[in-house]
Design a protein around this motif. Sequence first.
Motif, PDB file in Angstrom:
ATOM      1  N   ILE A 105      27.221  41.656  65.615  1.00 38.14           N
ATOM      2  CA  ILE A 105      27.648  40.774  65.106  1.00 38.14           C
ATOM      3  C   ILE A 105      25.634  40.109  65.024  1.00 38.14           C
ATOM      4  CG2 ILE A 105      26.270  39.880  68.086  1.00 38.14           C
ATOM      5  CD1 ILE A 105      28.187  37.208  65.411  1.00 38.14           C
ATOM      6  N   ASN A 145      24.592  41.102  59.598  1.00 43.76           N
ATOM      7  CA  ASN A 145      24.088  39.949  57.935  1.00 43.76           C
ATOM      8  C   ASN A 145      23.693  41.467  56.956  1.00 43.76           C
ATOM      9  OD1 ASN A 145      25.532  37.851  58.930  1.00 43.76           O
ATOM     10  ND2 ASN A 145      23.259  36.955  59.814  1.00 43.76           N
ATOM     11  N   SER A 182      32.707  41.968  64.003  1.00 43.51           N
ATOM     12  CA  SER A 182      32.107  41.141  63.084  1.00 43.51           C
ATOM     13  C   SER A 182      32.138  42.540  61.740  1.00 43.51           C
ATOM     14  CB  SER A 182      29.959  40.887  63.521  1.00 43.51           C
ATOM     15  OG  SER A 182      29.909  41.960  64.273  1.00 43.51           O
ATOM     16  N   ALA A 215      35.153  41.403  59.755  1.00 39.72           N
ATOM     17  CA  ALA A 215      34.394  39.628  58.943  1.00 39.72           C
ATOM     18  C   ALA A 215      34.166  40.283  57.288  1.00 39.72           C
ATOM     19  CB  ALA A 215      33.855  39.333  59.773  1.00 39.72           C
TER      20      ALA A 215
END
Length: 91
Positions: A17, A21, A49, A52
């Motif tokens: 997490i 990004n 994550s 995702a």
Amino acid sequence: MSQVDYQLLKPKGAIVINTVNNLVSEGSVLVKNHHLLVDFSETTEIDSSALAMILQWRRDAEAANKELSFVHVPENLNILAELYGVAFLFK
């Protein structure tokens, strides 16, 4: 039969997490412009994550009509994919 040339993305370290990004952005740019091969052989830790991230890349690849493939998928990522019903991502 034609051969597809892939751009290689080899994430290093943890995909969790707190780190996901930047990797999402990098992979999205690559898969929009190239067929992408993601090699997880140097990944040390993975949490949900990462799924995702992979789903985002899949959407980007489909929108750009590009292929997205994976190698050296860690067992815990396979288990998470089974748990969340997205194991098809790695087949």
